[in-house]
Structure formats: structure tokens, C-alpha cells
Design a protein around this motif. Structure first.
Motif, PDB file in Angstrom:
ATOM      1  N   UNK A 112       0.826  -1.208   0.000  1.00  0.00           N
ATOM      2  CA  UNK A 112       0.000   0.000   0.000  1.00  0.00           C
ATOM      3  C   UNK A 112       0.862   1.262   0.000  1.00  0.00           C
ATOM      4  N   UNK A 113       2.000   1.174   0.646  1.00  0.00           N
ATOM      5  CA  UNK A 113       2.866   2.358   0.681  1.00  0.00           C
ATOM      6  C   UNK A 113       3.568   2.585  -0.656  1.00  0.00           C
ATOM      7  N   UNK A 114       3.975   1.502  -1.299  1.00  0.00           N
ATOM      8  CA  UNK A 114       4.730   1.666  -2.544  1.00  0.00           C
ATOM      9  C   UNK A 114       3.806   1.694  -3.748  1.00  0.00           C
ATOM     10  N   UNK A 115       2.666   1.016  -3.636  1.00  0.00           N
ATOM     11  CA  UNK A 115       1.685   1.075  -4.719  1.00  0.00           C
ATOM     12  C   UNK A 115       1.885   0.027  -5.796  1.00  0.00           C
ATOM     13  N   UNK A 116       2.926  -0.786  -5.722  1.00  0.00           N
ATOM     14  CA  UNK A 116       3.016  -1.870  -6.701  1.00  0.00           C
ATOM     15  C   UNK A 116       3.679  -3.097  -6.099  1.00  0.00           C
ATOM     16  N   UNK A 117       3.367  -4.238  -6.683  1.00  0.00           N
ATOM     17  CA  UNK A 117       3.711  -5.516  -6.051  1.00  0.00           C
ATOM     18  C   UNK A 117       5.201  -5.849  -6.131  1.00  0.00           C
ATOM     19  N   UNK A 118       5.822  -5.469  -7.221  1.00  0.00           N
ATOM     20  CA  UNK A 118       7.250  -5.794  -7.367  1.00  0.00           C
ATOM     21  C   UNK A 118       8.067  -5.120  -6.271  1.00  0.00           C
ATOM     22  N   UNK A 119       7.801  -3.824  -6.109  1.00  0.00           N
ATOM     23  CA  UNK A 119       8.520  -3.092  -5.071  1.00  0.00           C
ATOM     24  C   UNK A 119       8.159  -3.637  -3.695  1.00  0.00           C
ATOM     25  N   UNK A 120       6.872  -3.974  -3.521  1.00  0.00           N
ATOM     26  CA  UNK A 120       6.437  -4.472  -2.225  1.00  0.00           C
ATOM     27  C   UNK A 120       7.220  -5.731  -1.846  1.00  0.00           C
TER      28      UNK A 120
ATOM     29  N   UNK B 200      -1.174  10.985  -2.767  1.00  0.00           N
ATOM     30  CA  UNK B 200      -1.092  11.783  -1.540  1.00  0.00           C
ATOM     31  C   UNK B 200       0.372  12.044  -1.206  1.00  0.00           C
ATOM     32  N   UNK B 201       0.583  13.116  -0.452  1.00  0.00           N
ATOM     33  CA  UNK B 201       1.970  13.308  -0.040  1.00  0.00           C
ATOM     34  C   UNK B 201       2.327  12.284   1.047  1.00  0.00           C
ATOM     35  N   UNK B 202       3.606  12.073   1.175  1.00  0.00           N
ATOM     36  CA  UNK B 202       4.149  10.956   1.943  1.00  0.00           C
ATOM     37  C   UNK B 202       3.546  10.789   3.333  1.00  0.00           C
ATOM     38  N   UNK B 203       3.499  11.889   4.096  1.00  0.00           N
ATOM     39  CA  UNK B 203       3.050  11.748   5.492  1.00  0.00           C
ATOM     40  C   UNK B 203       1.566  11.410   5.549  1.00  0.00           C
ATOM     41  N   UNK B 204       0.770  11.929   4.602  1.00  0.00           N
ATOM     42  CA  UNK B 204      -0.658  11.606   4.572  1.00  0.00           C
ATOM     43  C   UNK B 204      -0.866  10.153   4.156  1.00  0.00           C
TER      44      UNK B 204
ATOM     45  N   UNK C  20      -2.640   4.692   5.297  1.00  0.00           N
ATOM     46  CA  UNK C  20      -2.382   3.264   5.145  1.00  0.00           C
ATOM     47  C   UNK C  20      -2.376   2.580   6.509  1.00  0.00           C
ATOM     48  N   UNK C  21      -1.699   3.203   7.465  1.00  0.00           N
ATOM     49  CA  UNK C  21      -1.601   2.569   8.784  1.00  0.00           C
ATOM     50  C   UNK C  21      -2.957   2.513   9.494  1.00  0.00           C
ATOM     51  N   UNK C  22      -3.717   3.573   9.347  1.00  0.00           N
ATOM     52  CA  UNK C  22      -4.969   3.637  10.110  1.00  0.00           C
ATOM     53  C   UNK C  22      -6.137   2.991   9.342  1.00  0.00           C
ATOM     54  N   UNK C  23      -6.392   3.474   8.126  1.00  0.00           N
ATOM     55  CA  UNK C  23      -7.625   3.078   7.453  1.00  0.00           C
ATOM     56  C   UNK C  23      -7.478   1.796   6.634  1.00  0.00           C
ATOM     57  N   UNK C  24      -6.281   1.395   6.318  1.00  0.00           N
ATOM     58  CA  UNK C  24      -6.115   0.132   5.575  1.00  0.00           C
ATOM     59  C   UNK C  24      -5.610  -0.963   6.504  1.00  0.00           C
ATOM     60  N   UNK C  25      -4.539  -0.658   7.243  1.00  0.00           N
ATOM     61  CA  UNK C  25      -3.978  -1.671   8.127  1.00  0.00           C
ATOM     62  C   UNK C  25      -4.750  -1.739   9.455  1.00  0.00           C
TER      63      UNK C  25
ATOM     64  N   UNK D  29      -5.363  14.139   6.333  1.00  0.00           N
ATOM     65  CA  UNK D  29      -5.074  13.199   5.244  1.00  0.00           C
ATOM     66  C   UNK D  29      -6.362  12.721   4.586  1.00  0.00           C
ATOM     67  N   UNK D  30      -7.356  12.453   5.404  1.00  0.00           N
ATOM     68  CA  UNK D  30      -8.627  11.986   4.848  1.00  0.00           C
ATOM     69  C   UNK D  30      -9.290  13.067   4.007  1.00  0.00           C
ATOM     70  N   UNK D  31      -9.239  14.308   4.511  1.00  0.00           N
ATOM     71  CA  UNK D  31      -9.814  15.407   3.737  1.00  0.00           C
ATOM     72  C   UNK D  31      -9.092  15.568   2.403  1.00  0.00           C
ATOM     73  N   UNK D  32      -7.775  15.417   2.440  1.00  0.00           N
ATOM     74  CA  UNK D  32      -6.998  15.531   1.198  1.00  0.00           C
ATOM     75  C   UNK D  32      -7.372  14.413   0.229  1.00  0.00           C
ATOM     76  N   UNK D  33      -7.498  13.204   0.774  1.00  0.00           N
ATOM     77  CA  UNK D  33      -7.855  12.070  -0.084  1.00  0.00           C
ATOM     78  C   UNK D  33      -9.273  12.252  -0.627  1.00  0.00           C
ATOM     79  N   UNK D  34     -10.136  12.777   0.210  1.00  0.00           N
ATOM     80  CA  UNK D  34     -11.512  13.004  -0.250  1.00  0.00           C
ATOM     81  C   UNK D  34     -11.534  13.933  -1.464  1.00  0.00           C
TER      82      UNK D  34
END
Lengths: 203, 521
Positions: free
Chosen positions: A37-45, A138-142, A147-152, A177-182
Motif C-alpha cells: 500500500x505504501x509503494x503502490x506496486x507488487x514488485x517493489x512491495x 497523496x503526499x508521503x506523510x498523509x 495506510x496505517x490507520x484506514x487500511x492496516x 489526510x482523509x480530507x486531502x484524499x476526499x
């Protein structure tokens, strides 16, 4: 009380490979998904998760048990991923569209459960890909906190520990972060009128 | 509650941690504001969408790959490092400030040490002093000085540190090409009979001694006898008598054409080519009129033995106030050597000699010139004949003269006529010499600037030795440059260190707060 996790860590510190193998088994899914989720692709993950486990293995003797092992592990994974993302930001190599195409690649397997209308299924998959894309932009900190809260689905306290932030900061940052994603998802026109209405009614 | 405040509390509202008073205010606002209703709905949906992202399955073989890599690392001993993984290389966890400083510092070191090396030529001699070329050159220099002390060497060019004379021995050719009637005009070659260390590697019959003598204006038969097998010292004097006769009688009206050519030749084996040119010239009954050997850039003394040297000192350049090392006896690296040869060959063999010399090296330029002097020749010949008639008549008058005054008058006239005859004779002979002897100017360049001279070691061993010495030399130069640079950079390094400390302080103070994580384990 000594948890199973702590026992495994103790055995790892004594150099038991089997114990580390068990730890990996316990956490590989969490670690891999966090990296994905942080990197966005499986190879990197894949690479990042491996790297994170290697670092954990090398540093496990230095683990003092001030926080739980899982928190420590997530912190390592997060740092490994963010390091990678920072260097990536300077030299972008992967297209943001990449997850979309790989999501489609999984289509046949998902369809076999037959419970859903294929068209709806496609729509659902595309929506997920779009959400991931939104998260990636999203920017890195958001992104990290979403990812940590709403996905994990980690508790606030653990997140504060992992990111070395105060509880209040975690909450306010998560909210921003949620407002930005919204607004990103809104720009992508992912919200449908009826869904919004439905979401507005139920709490 | 205003719309702007709604966004701030949504998270807590949905978590149920918002206090009761705030909840009432928010819900009151929401009832009256459809926009904030939509915001809340979309906020909820955003969270819902994130939660709906399912966990991915770990790729098959993930754990197996990890464990097998770890096992492999353990067998090799030592801890497992990230290097065991074929991942993209990343910077060690330095802050970007340090990275920037490191890059800048490295660039500075390279730049300045490059400049220092460029400006420090002296140290190279540390190694190259052992090379055979410099040994030979030292010996040559010594020999030249001996020669001078005995007075047998008329002039010598000694640009401070460089070698004088041609590499095949100090050849001095002093004959004027004009061939003046003075019988004392002779050419003189001084070489060591034992052969100089650098001399004639291809073993010419003279055994390293080449002596070229000539008389001014001699005819083909008498000239070009210079190279004597005896070596040592040879003096070839002009036979004025025979020359005069032969020129005086020449009345044939065939075309008189002066041929001349100039060549620039690049060669790898300087001495060998030089000797070959001499052999070719001598085989064609020609002679070497002049040889100017020089190493450009040493002292601006391009004319080998012709210029008496005043030994102009090279400008000394101190870097960072450090005096340069003392100049070596040999300029290093050896610059291109140039030998400018003037050859005279009989006109008949002009073209064959030219083509033979061209075959000795890479011809960089070639100019051939011809000048028809038939009219000048006839004119001179006629005037000489007239002057001779005039002289004969004056002698006749002199015999009939009675008074002393008359005799004196005729004598004066006779003196004038005789001078005219002499001048005309000389001009005619000069012309004749130019016609019968073509001039070839060869500028010989050494095209391979090897620090081991033209006789540097050949073959695989030699090449390996060359390379080895060269790289040691480079290393020494670089080392010296580095030492000098570090000394010079010390004040700057102190400054940079201070800057780095400040940067680290600022990073810790402000960078951490916005950064998302503590350092890696």
C-alpha cells in the motif's frame, strides 16, 4: 505474561533460525501489504518486504522491547518504504497507472466466485485501483497515516509509536489526510450521488 | 459552528471521541448546511473505500526466498546485509544535507586536485630519471661540455636543462651554401668516435659517428665526400682552383633550373629516420648542409647548435607558496623533438631522393618548387665575359702606359674590373651550384612522445615496464597533488565542518517534526 511473540523474539536473539521463520510466517502478510500500500506496486512491495525482514533480523539483538515487536516491525517497514519512496521521488521510475493494469490481471480469479454480476465486479476492481491511485498521489506523510490507520487498521497508539508522533498529531494528521484524499477522489469523480446519500444517512 | 470548522472535527466525530457540546453544535450546523452534509458523506465514503481495500496475498515463495538467502549468508559467515539482495542501490541513511555536502566536497577535491596535478610537473622525474633516454641525454650533455672546453665545438645551444645537439651526436655543419671563394671555409663535424649512447641504433657503417664535410661551391665530383669511416674529425676544404675553372668554362645553353623541396615528416624512431636520411643523401652523392635539432617548448631555442645559449631560466611557479622542486636535467615529459635538416643532392637524383625520404615516415606536408634561372645564367655569363675582355684590354693599356699617373689610373680601373669579375664569378658559381645541387629541407618530428625516448624499451616486457612506471608516476603526481590540496583546503574544511554541525542541529530541531519516522533500526 509472556506472549508467543515475545518468546519467538527471545529465541531469535539466541540465533534460532526456526524462530525467525515463525515470526516471518506470522507477519509476512501484514508486512507485505503495508509495503504494497505504501509503494503502490507488487514488485517493489516484494523487495521492500524482504529488505525490511533482513533489517529486522540483523537488528533483532538491539530490540529492547520498549514497544511491542509488531510496532517495531512496522516502524522498520515504514522506514524502508519511505526511504525507497524518497529516492524514487527524485528519480521516478514507476507509472502511477501500474496498479490499475495489474488489478485487471487478477480479474479471472475473482470472477469465479460467481456471486456478483461481472460488470459490477469490474467496476468494483476499478474503484479499488482508483482508490489506491488516489492514495499514491497523496503526499508521503498523509499516505503513511492513511495506510496505517484506514487500511492496516492499527490503533492510534501504535501509529503514534511507529511514526514517533504524539497521539494528537496522529489524529489531526489523519483527519487532514482523509480530507486531502476526499478531494482527490472527488476530483476523480469516484463519489456517486446515491452512495453519498446512503453514506450520509448511516453513521 | 462554521463550515470551515467542520472539517477539523469530522475524524473525532466519526470516532465518537468528540465531546457532547461539540457534537451538538456540529449536528445543528449539518442540518442547516447541505454542503457540509455532502462533505461528511464523502469523508465517510473515503474512509469506507480505504477499509474496503482487501489484503493482498503474499506472493508464493516469499518466505522461502527470504530464508534461503539468510541461510546462504550465514554459511558465508557474517551477518546478512542488504547487499545480499539484488536491490537498487540506495544512499546510506544520511540526511539530504549531508549528502549535498558530501557531493560538493568530493567535487571540490577532484577539481582542485586535478588543477594541482596539472600545475605540478616536477615530481615526474622521481621515476623517469631511471629511463634510458635521460641517462643518454645526461651523457650527451657532459660530452658537449667537454667539447666546448677544448675549443673544438664552436657553438652550442644549451637551454638551461635540455640537451644540445642532435640525438645522433653533436653534428656541426658550418659551410655556407653560397660557397664563398675563401678556402678556409670548411665544415666541421664533431662527434665522439666511441658513439654516443643514443647514437645510431641501427648501426650505420660509421659506428655512431657521422661527419659531413663540404666545401663551398664544389662541383659534384668533389663534394659529398664528407663521411669518412675514420670518424673523429674531418676537414673538407674547398678546392677553389678547380671550382673556378669549371664554372668559368661552362658555356652550354641548356636550361638552368633550380629545384627545391620542403618536407615535414613525422617519425616514430627519430634517430633511425635521421640516419636513413643521411644514408640516402650520401648514396646520391649529396650532403647534409645543415641540421637544426631542437626540443620546442624548452627554451625557445629551436636551432640546436647554431645559437649560443644564454641559458634562460624557466619561470618558477610556486603553488600555495610552495617552491617547485628543482628542475631536472631533462625536461619531462620529453616534448616533441624536431630536427630541421637541409640536404643538398645532385639535381639528377633530386626526385629519387625525395621519394625515398618520403617513404621513411608520415609526410605531413610537401612543397616542391622549381625556378628557371636560364636567363640569369646567360646574363651573368655574358657580363663576366665582357668584364674579362675589359680586364684584358686594361692590361694591354697598362703595358703601354708611360707616366706614373697613367699607371695609377689604369691600376684603379683594373682594380674595379677585377672586383666585378670576382663578384660575377661568385654569383655564377652560386647559381651553378644551386642548379646542379637541389635543396631538400626536411623537418623531422618525433610523433610518439614517449617518456622513454626513441629507444625506449620495445616488446611486451618493455611495454609492461612503461605502463608500470607511468602509472607509478601518475600516482606520485596525484599523491603530491592531494597532499598539497588537503593542506590548502584545511581552512575550508573547518568552515564546512561548522556548516555541517549547524545543518545537523537544524535538521534535528525542525526536520524531525515533519519527518514521519525515526531512523532505521
Amino acid at each position: 505474561m509472556v506472549s508467543r511473540e515475545d518468546l519467538l523474539v527471545q529465541r531469535c536473539k539466541r540465533g534460532e533460525t526456526g524462530a525467525f521463520d515463525e515470526l516471518v510466517q506470522l507477519y509476512e502478510k501484514k508486512v507485505y501489504n503495508l509495503a504494497f500500500r505504501l509503494s503502490g506496486n507488487r514488485e517493489d512491495a516484494y523487495d521492500l518486504a524482504q529488505e525490511a525482514f533482513v533489517r529486522v533480523y540483523n537488528a533483532i539483538r538491539d530490540f529492547r522491547g520498549q514497544s511491542s515487536f509488531s510496532t517495531w516491525l512496522y516502524r522498520v517497514v515504514t522506514n524502508v518504504c519511505l526511504d525507497q519512496l524518497r529516492s524514487r521521488a527524485r528519480h521516478p521510475v514507476t507509472s502511477l497507472d501500474e496498479p490499475l493494469s495489474t488489478e485487471k490481471g487478477e480479474l479471472p480469479r475473482q470472477v469465479t466466485d460467481g456471486a456478483l454480476d461481472p460488470e459490477e465486479e469490474i467496476e468494483r476492481l476499478e474503484l479499488k485501483a482508483a482508490v489506491q491511485k488516489g492514495i499514491n498521489s497523496l503526499k508521503e506523510e498523509y499516505r503513511t497515516i492513511i495506510v496505517l490507520r484506514d487500511i492496516q487498521d492499527l490503533p492510534y497508539e501504535d501509529i503514534a509509536d511507529i511514526l514517533n508522533l504524539s497521539l494528537g498529531t496522529v489524529k489531526s494528521r489523519l483527519n487532514r489526510a482523509r480530507l486531502a484524499l476526499r478531494s482527490i477522489l472527488s476530483d476523480m469523480e469516484l463519489f456517486r450521488e446515491d452512495d453519498v446519500r446512503r453514506a450520509g444517512i448511516s453513521r | 459552528m462554521r463550515c470551515a470548522d467542520v472539517g477539523e472535527v469530522l475524524g473525532e466525530y466519526l470516532d465518537g471521541t468528540l465531546d457532547a457540546k461539540q457534537v451538538r453544535l456540529l449536528e445543528a450546523h449539518l442540518r442547516s448546511c447541505p454542503e457540509c452534509q455532502t462533505l461528511l458523506a464523502e469523508y465517510r465514503q473515503t474512509v469506507g473505500m480505504c477499509r474496503s481495500l482487501e489484503e493482498e496475498e503474499v506472493p508464493q515463495g516469499f518466505r522461502a526466498a527470504l530464508m534461503s538467502r539468510m541461510a546462504g549468508a550465514r554459511e558465508n559467515g557474517g551477518t546478512l546485509t542488504a547487499r545480499a539482495f539484488p536491490r537498487r542501490w540506495t544512499w546510506p541513511s544520511l540526511s539530504s544535507v549531508y549528502r549535498g555536502l558530501a557531493v560538493a566536497g568530493l567535487a571540490l577535491v577532484l577539481m582542485v586536485s586535478g588543477a594541482v596535478i596539472y600545475q605540478t610537473p616536477a615530481i615526474q622525474t622521481l621515476v623517469l630519471r631511471h629511463s634510458p633516454a635521460s641517462v643518454a641525454d645526461n651523457a650527451l650533455l657532459q660530452k658537449g661540455q667537454e667539447g666546448e672546453s677544448t675549443g673544438s665545438l664552436r657553438s652550442r645551444s644549451a637551454p638551461n636543462t635540455s640537451v644540445t645537439g642532435s640525438p645522433s651526436g653533436n653534428t656541426l655543419v658550418g659551410a655556407p651554401s653560397g660557397g664563398s671563394a675563401v678556402s678556409s671555409s670548411f665544415s666541421l663535424s664533431v662527434t665522439d668516435a666511441s658513439g654516443s649512447p643514443t647514437g645510431t641504433p641501427d648501426g650505420t657503417p660509421q659506428g655512431g659517428t657521422s661527419v659531413h664535410g663540404l666545401g663551398g661551391g664544389v662541383d659534384p665530383g668533389a663534394a659529398g665526400q664528407g663521411p669518412g669511416p675514420s670518424g673523429g674529425l674531418t676537414i673538407a676544404a674547398a678546392n677553389e682552383e678547380s671550382t673556378k675553372n669549371s664554372v668559368g668554362r661552362s658555356t652550354d645553353i641548356q636550361r638552368k633550373i633550380i629545384y627545391s623541396a620542403s618536407l615535414r615528416l613525422d617519425t616514430e624512431d627519430f634517430n633511425k629516420t635521421y640516419n636513413s636520411i643521411i644514408s640516402i643523401t650520401e648514396a646520391a652523392q649529396g650532403y647534409l648542409e645543415r641540421s637544426d635539432y631542437s626540443i620546442p617548448g624548452t627554451d625557445g631555442a629551436p636551432t640546436g647548435l647554431k645559437t649560443p645559449s644564454t641559458g634562460v631560466a624557466q619561470p618558477k611557479r610556486g603553488l600555495f607558496g610552495i617552491a617547485p622542486l628543482p628542475n631536472p636535467p631533462v625536461p619531462v615529459p620529453p616534448p616533441e623533438k624536431i630536427n630541421s635538416l637541409t640536404l643538398r643532392v645532385p639535381s639528377d637524383s633530386f626526385s629519387s631522393v625525395l621519394s625515398q625520404i618520403e617513404g621513411l615516415g608520415a609526410v605531413k606536408s610537401r612543397h616542391v618548387n622549381s625556378r628557371d634561372v636560364t636567363e640569369d645564367y646567360i646574363d651573368l655569363d655574358g657580363r663576366l665575359a665582357a668584364a674579362n675582355v675589359h680586364e684584358a684590354r686594361l692590361l694591354e693599356i697598362l703595358g703601354q702606359a708611360k707616366s706614373v699617373e697613367d699607371i695609377l689610373k689604369v691600376e684603379t680601373e683594373l682594380e674595379k674590373v677585377r672586383t666585378t669579375v670576382e663578384v660575377l664569378t661568385r654569383q655564377l658559381r652560386n647559381l651553378s651550384n644551386q642548379v646542379s645541387y637541389s635543396t631538400i629541407t626536411v623537418e623531422l618530428h618525433e610523433s610518439r612522445p614517449s617518456p622513454f625516448g626513441p629507444e625506449g624499451p620495445k616488446g611486451v616486457g618493455g611495454l609492461i615496464g612503461d605502463a608500470f612506471l607511468r602509472s607509478i608516476d601518475g600516482l606520485l603526481r596525484w599523491g603530491l597533488g592531494l597532499v598539497i590540496f588537503l593542506t590548502a583546503a584545511l581552512p575550508w574544511l573547518v568552515l564546512l565542518a561548522a556548516a555541517a554541525l549547524i545543518a545537523r542541529y537544524l535538521w534535528k530541531r525542525y526536520g524531525r517534526r515533519s519527518g514521519t519516522g525515526a531512523g532505521a533500526p
